[in-house]
Design a protein around this motif. Structure first.
Motif, PDB file in Angstrom:
ATOM      1  N   SER A   7     -33.439  36.637  41.262  1.00  0.00           N
ATOM      2  CA  SER A   7     -32.549  36.815  40.111  1.00  0.00           C
ATOM      3  C   SER A   7     -33.152  37.752  39.072  1.00  0.00           C
ATOM      4  O   SER A   7     -32.451  38.571  38.472  1.00  0.00           O
ATOM      5  CB  SER A   7     -32.236  35.453  39.478  1.00  0.00           C
ATOM      6  OG  SER A   7     -31.522  34.630  40.389  1.00  0.00           O
ATOM      7  N   VAL A   8     -34.469  37.638  38.848  1.00  0.00           N
ATOM      8  CA  VAL A   8     -35.148  38.555  37.928  1.00  0.00           C
ATOM      9  C   VAL A   8     -35.042  39.991  38.450  1.00  0.00           C
ATOM     10  O   VAL A   8     -34.751  40.927  37.692  1.00  0.00           O
ATOM     11  CB  VAL A   8     -36.628  38.153  37.748  1.00  0.00           C
ATOM     12  CG1 VAL A   8     -37.387  39.240  36.989  1.00  0.00           C
ATOM     13  CG2 VAL A   8     -36.746  36.835  37.003  1.00  0.00           C
ATOM     14  N   ALA A   9     -35.249  40.172  39.746  1.00  0.00           N
ATOM     15  CA  ALA A   9     -35.167  41.503  40.340  1.00  0.00           C
ATOM     16  C   ALA A   9     -33.774  42.104  40.165  1.00  0.00           C
ATOM     17  O   ALA A   9     -33.630  43.284  39.806  1.00  0.00           O
ATOM     18  CB  ALA A   9     -35.530  41.428  41.830  1.00  0.00           C
ATOM     19  N   LEU A  10     -32.736  41.303  40.402  1.00  0.00           N
ATOM     20  CA  LEU A  10     -31.360  41.793  40.250  1.00  0.00           C
ATOM     21  C   LEU A  10     -31.065  42.179  38.808  1.00  0.00           C
ATOM     22  O   LEU A  10     -30.396  43.184  38.540  1.00  0.00           O
ATOM     23  CB  LEU A  10     -30.381  40.724  40.726  1.00  0.00           C
ATOM     24  CG  LEU A  10     -30.316  40.477  42.234  1.00  0.00           C
ATOM     25  CD1 LEU A  10     -29.445  39.249  42.532  1.00  0.00           C
ATOM     26  CD2 LEU A  10     -29.756  41.707  42.960  1.00  0.00           C
ATOM     27  N   ALA A  11     -31.550  41.373  37.863  1.00  0.00           N
ATOM     28  CA  ALA A  11     -31.311  41.651  36.453  1.00  0.00           C
ATOM     29  C   ALA A  11     -32.015  42.944  36.030  1.00  0.00           C
ATOM     30  O   ALA A  11     -31.451  43.759  35.284  1.00  0.00           O
ATOM     31  CB  ALA A  11     -31.797  40.481  35.598  1.00  0.00           C
TER      32      ALA A  11
END
Length: 368
Positions: free
Chosen positions: A16-20
């Protein structure tokens, strides 16, 4: 300038951090590593990462930011490994762990070499797990705790990290590792122990009262939901925050002894005040704010219990592409209106579902 972001651990949080980050900074290159190569491959196929590293060294040496999103004990081991590598002097390293004191103690390995380490803890989660459940807006409006090393001036580096993580749309709070661990101990770690102990206490009586498990399907199951959390993760957290937890347990036992004495002495007014004070403080807690423990957005639908009712309701929601996380018929309904409970990931999904069902059915809808 194109920056390289190295994400170690490609589960729900790391993904999720990577996508954000990618959504906010599309020119960044996100390299991922996971000890399970199949998960790393999956992350690449899902375009959570741009490419995968074969080893921690391969991904770390050229990285501008390194994000550790793995269990706490593993995080500490990887920090030791990173400290021996020829990293960029300008690299900023952070983590996403639920405890900070032991992590920041280990961060001394970097500080003594002039490398920046800033502790991090995004306070959001999901009922689902794994990289397939990763969401770009998982952390939206959630608190994102940052713990820079004490007695250092890292304002510029903290701002760089906040800029990188701007796509999470989180609310950043800076505090010390001690403050973080004490507050999360009070609001998350200790409640998890209490919930697990309540479940264990009920289990002891299962053989005596076979009906107990069915009766527990109502309110008891709701107040102990967090006991279903990952046992490996909570073992790590408990051991790494044990000093805080031991102090809280001591205070809790003293509180229970006071309640015990009230009951022995039939102290009606004191017992009433105990419940009244709890109600007053609890009713004053923010409703729409994400906290330390992720929220459950439930909608209760008063429907007759007949075959096909679930498919009817889910069919309406599916037509409007409203995602649900859980749905079940309640067998016991103490203090709960409605026989069907539907759980949603966000409050927006629940509100959209209410509008959908109001327009399509005559069922009564309730929010507890």
């Amino acid at each position: 300038m194109q920056q390289k972001i190295f994400v170690i651990g490609l589960g729900l949080i790391g993904g999720s951090v990577a996508l954000a980050i990618k959504n906010e900074h599309p020119n960044t290159t996100i390299i991922g590593y996971d000890r399970d190569e199949e998960i790393a491959n999956q992350a690449k196929i899902l375009k959570v990462i741009d490419d995968m590293a074969e080893s921690i060294k391969q991904g770390a040496v050229d990285a501008d930011f390194i994000i550790l999103s793995i269990p706490i004990f593993e995080t500490e081991k990887v920090m030791e490994e990173l400290a021996l590598l020829p990293l960029k002097q300008s690299v900023i390293i952070t983590d996403t762990g639920s405890t900070k004191k032991s992590i920041m103690k280990k961060a001394a390995l970097f500080i003594e070499n002039g490398i920046t380490f800033i502790g991090g803890h995004p306070m959001a989660g999901s009922h689902k797990s794994g990289v397939v459940a990763a969401k770009r807006l998982l952390f939206e409006n959630a608190f994102y705790m940052l713990t820079p090393p004490e007695h250092t001036n890292m304002t510029e580096q903290v701002n760089q990290l906040k800029h990188l993580l701007a796509g999470t749309k989180s609310k950043f709070i800076e505090l010390t590792a001690d403050e973080h661990d004490e507050m999360t101990g009070i609001l998350s770690h200790f409640p998890h122990i209490i919930a697990a102990s309540l479940v264990g206490h009920a289990k002891k009586y299962q053989e005596i009262y076979p009906l107990l498990q069915r009766l527990a399907a109502g309110g008891f199951r709701d107040i102990t939901r967090i006991a279903s959390s990952n046992p490996h993760m909570w073992t790590d957290i408990s051991l790494r925050n044990k000093d805080v937890l031991l102090q809280l347990m001591c205070e809790w036992k003293q509180e229970m002894q006071k309640i015990e004495q009230m009951l022995i002495d039939d102290e009606y007014n004191k017992i009433y005040q105990f419940f009244a004070n709890a109600k007053s403080y609890r009713d004053g807690l923010p409703i729409h704010t994400k906290g330390v423990i992720h929220s459950f957005y439930d909608l209760y639908v008063d429907v007759p219990d007949y075959p096909g009712v679930i498919s009817e309701i889910t069919g309406y929601l599916a037509e409007e592409r409203i995602s649900i996380t859980n749905i079940r018929i309640l067998e016991t309904r103490e203090d709960i209106y409605g026989v069907l409970r539907i759980s949603f990931q966000t409050i927006q999904d629940r509100e959209q579902a209410m509008v959908c069902l109001k327009n399509r059915t005559n069922y009564e809808l309730f929010i507890q």
